[in-house]
Motif scaffolding. Structure first.
Motif, mmCIF file in Angstrom:
data_model
loop_
_atom_site.group_PDB
_atom_site.id
_atom_site.type_symbol
_atom_site.label_atom_id
_atom_site.label_comp_id
_atom_site.label_asym_id
_atom_site.label_seq_id
_atom_site.Cartn_x
_atom_site.Cartn_y
_atom_site.Cartn_z
ATOM 1 N N HIS A 131 0.843 -1.211 0.000
ATOM 2 C CA HIS A 131 0.000 0.000 0.000
ATOM 3 C C HIS A 131 0.874 1.256 0.000
ATOM 4 C CE1 HIS A 131 -3.997 1.928 1.499
ATOM 5 N NE2 HIS A 131 -3.312 2.759 0.737
ATOM 6 N N HIS A 190 1.596 5.061 -2.223
ATOM 7 C CA HIS A 190 1.211 6.020 -3.264
ATOM 8 C C HIS A 190 2.485 6.645 -3.818
ATOM 9 C CE1 HIS A 190 -3.109 5.861 -2.263
ATOM 10 N NE2 HIS A 190 -2.667 5.592 -1.052
ATOM 11 N N LYS A 202 -8.164 -1.542 -6.743
ATOM 12 C CA LYS A 202 -8.461 -0.725 -5.568
ATOM 13 C C LYS A 202 -9.660 0.151 -5.886
ATOM 14 C CE LYS A 202 -7.584 2.064 -1.881
ATOM 15 N NZ LYS A 202 -6.424 2.924 -1.724
ATOM 16 N N HIS A 212 -6.276 -0.278 5.303
ATOM 17 C CA HIS A 212 -6.102 0.588 6.486
ATOM 18 C C HIS A 212 -7.280 0.611 7.455
ATOM 19 C CE1 HIS A 212 -8.302 3.399 3.998
ATOM 20 N NE2 HIS A 212 -7.258 3.817 3.326
ATOM 21 N N ASP A 237 0.594 2.580 3.760
ATOM 22 C CA ASP A 237 -0.219 3.657 3.184
ATOM 23 C C ASP A 237 0.618 4.938 3.124
ATOM 24 O OD1 ASP A 237 -2.190 5.087 1.992
ATOM 25 O OD2 ASP A 237 -3.496 5.212 3.731
#
Ligand SMILES: [Zn+2]
Length: 449
Positions: free
Chosen positions: A60, A62, A147, A239, A312
């Motif tokens: 996870h 970004h 996702k 999360h 995340d």
């Protein structure tokens, strides 16, 4: 092909921690042998009492490239990953432009990543409002799964999905056999709570926390479990922040539903009572909840109701955190943590009497399985990629900007003393990071099987 041997008193294998010699040939582990059975003529590295864990997998992250490279990017994210003990990242399909919602966008991502990665990577595709027909081609093109968001994700290019849109997408998802990762908050409870806070002080963390109640997560997970019962897709809740969902998730799994759950280091380390007003570095969604909630998430890990811990990692330019005004409403939500996740987790886990074996299970083995790369990644065993992190579990350090390595060196963990230092990270038998230095070349590549 030269044989290399990595020795430690604390090699963390799926069977537990023990003294061992990891024998590596080329990019793979040939065997995990007793220390006194090192093959003659091998090149030996003895790490003594520093532990060797499998290279961590972060499913996870970004990375935001292409399109928002000023937020992060393959070069900086994979550098921070290498320094943090990660050997593979799986990129989320949003915040990059275009978002990874069809096979063409995945090709653009590949072009953007070429030659820049210090660790291996792969990509999640997206389920958005109108891309049902792109899902199976995305799977063929190499996306590891999909996702989606049940609430607005905060950027214009990526749309949330309604239950009706999800129902249209799910038969396609099922045909791919890949997991669907879901941001599980429903907009209704968040909108109702926020409407009641029009005159509240948005510098206060308590205001932000009240705006995203547990019920947003609970109602989303209830809906997802109903859909999972009906469509039997591989549901993965990203999360998880509220412990109050654990009972229904446990029950769903006991009834045989294919459900997995992740949480993140920040939910296991921080608690609402200790977040200062105006400290927007702690803003993420769902929000960090209270101390009791944190301890119950740890209990969820202990019982196996939560399968994994992933970062995340969601950075942005520092201005977007609105640090001067401390306005939780205006600030971008997201916590950057790639290089600090392992020491944060070990600091907290050790205090609760967990082992390095637990860390390896949560942060390598389980995410590898989710991303479908567990045939060669996620554990130290014969036949696997020679991906390791050499970790001194007793050393301490203070979090400073020069230890972060991602694009913008800001951190909710700044100034904290943490336990456990990453000494070196090996990717397929080569050191990509050692003694606070990076290897010159970027040898990471996409995981494509
Ligand atoms: Zn995310």
């Amino acid at each position: 092909m030269a044989t290399q041997v990595y020795i430690s008193r604390r090699v963390v294998t799926p069977e537990g921690e023990r003294p061992a010699a990891i024998v590596v040939e080329g990019e793979r582990i040939r065997e995990v042998a007793p220390i006194d059975r090192v093959p003659a003529g091998a090149e030996v590295r003895d790490f003594g009492d520093a532990a060797i864990l499998p290279g961590l997998i972060d499913s996870h992250v970004h990375i935001n490239e292409p399109g928002r490279t000023e937020w992060e990017g393959f070069e900086t994210a994979t550098r921070a990953a290498a320094a943090g003990g990660y050997t593979m990242l799986v990129d989320m399909p949003l915040n990059c432009i275009p978002s990874t919602s069809d096979a063409g966008a995945l090709e653009l991502k590949r072009a953007a990543a070429r030659g820049k990665c210090r660790v291996d990577w792969a990509a999640w595709g997206s389920v958005v409002g109108n891309n049902q027909d792109d899902l199976e081609p995305l799977a063929v093109a190499g996306a590891r799964g999909f996702k989606c968001f049940l609430i607005h994700p905060g950027t214009a290019e990526f749309t949330m999905v309604t239950e009706a849109e999800l129902r249209a997408a799910l038969p396609h998802v099922v045909r791919t056999g890949l997991p669907l990762l879901v941001h599980a908050e429903l907009a209704g409870p968040v909108e109702r709570a926020t409407a009641g806070l029009a005159n509240a002080d948005w510098r206060k963390y308590a205001t932000y926390l009240r705006s995203r109640p547990d019920e947003a997560e609970l109602s989303a997970i209830r809906m997802l479990l109903t859909l999972c019962r009906e469509f039997r897709f591989r549901l993965h809740v990203v999360h998880l922040a509220t412990h109050r969902a654990l009972d229904m998730l446990r029950e769903a799994r006991a009834n045989g539903l294919p459900v997995t759950v992740e949480t993140c280091p920040h939910y296991l380390h921080f608690c609402a009572e200790e977040i200062r007003d105006g400290s927007t570095l702690h803003k993420c969604a769902p929000p960090i909840r209270n101390r009791e909630n944190r301890e119950r998430l740890w209990q969820g890990l202990r019982e196996g109701a939560i399968d994994m811990v992933v970062t995340d990692h969601s950075p942005c330019p520092p201005e977007m955190k609105r640090l001067e005004s401390g306005d939780f409403k205006a600030a971008w939500g997201g916590i950057a943590s790639l290089s600090m996740a392992l020491p944060v987790m070990w600091t907290e886990a050790r205090a609760r009497r967990f082992s390095l074996g637990d860390i390896a299970r949560w942060m390598a083995e389980a995410p590898a399985k989710l991303a479908g790369c567990d045939a060669t990644k996620g554990k130290i065993a014969a036949g696997m990629d020679a991906d390791f992190v050499v970790f001194d579990p007793e050393a301490e350090f203070v979090v400073t900007p020069e230890r972060l390595h991602y694009r913008h060196p800001v951190s909710a963990y700044m100034g904290e003393t943490l336990r456990g230092v990453v000494k070196a990270t090996y990717l397929r038998g080569n050191a990509v990071y050692a003694d606070r230095q990076f290897h010159q070349e970027s040898t990471g590549r996409e995981y494509t099987r």
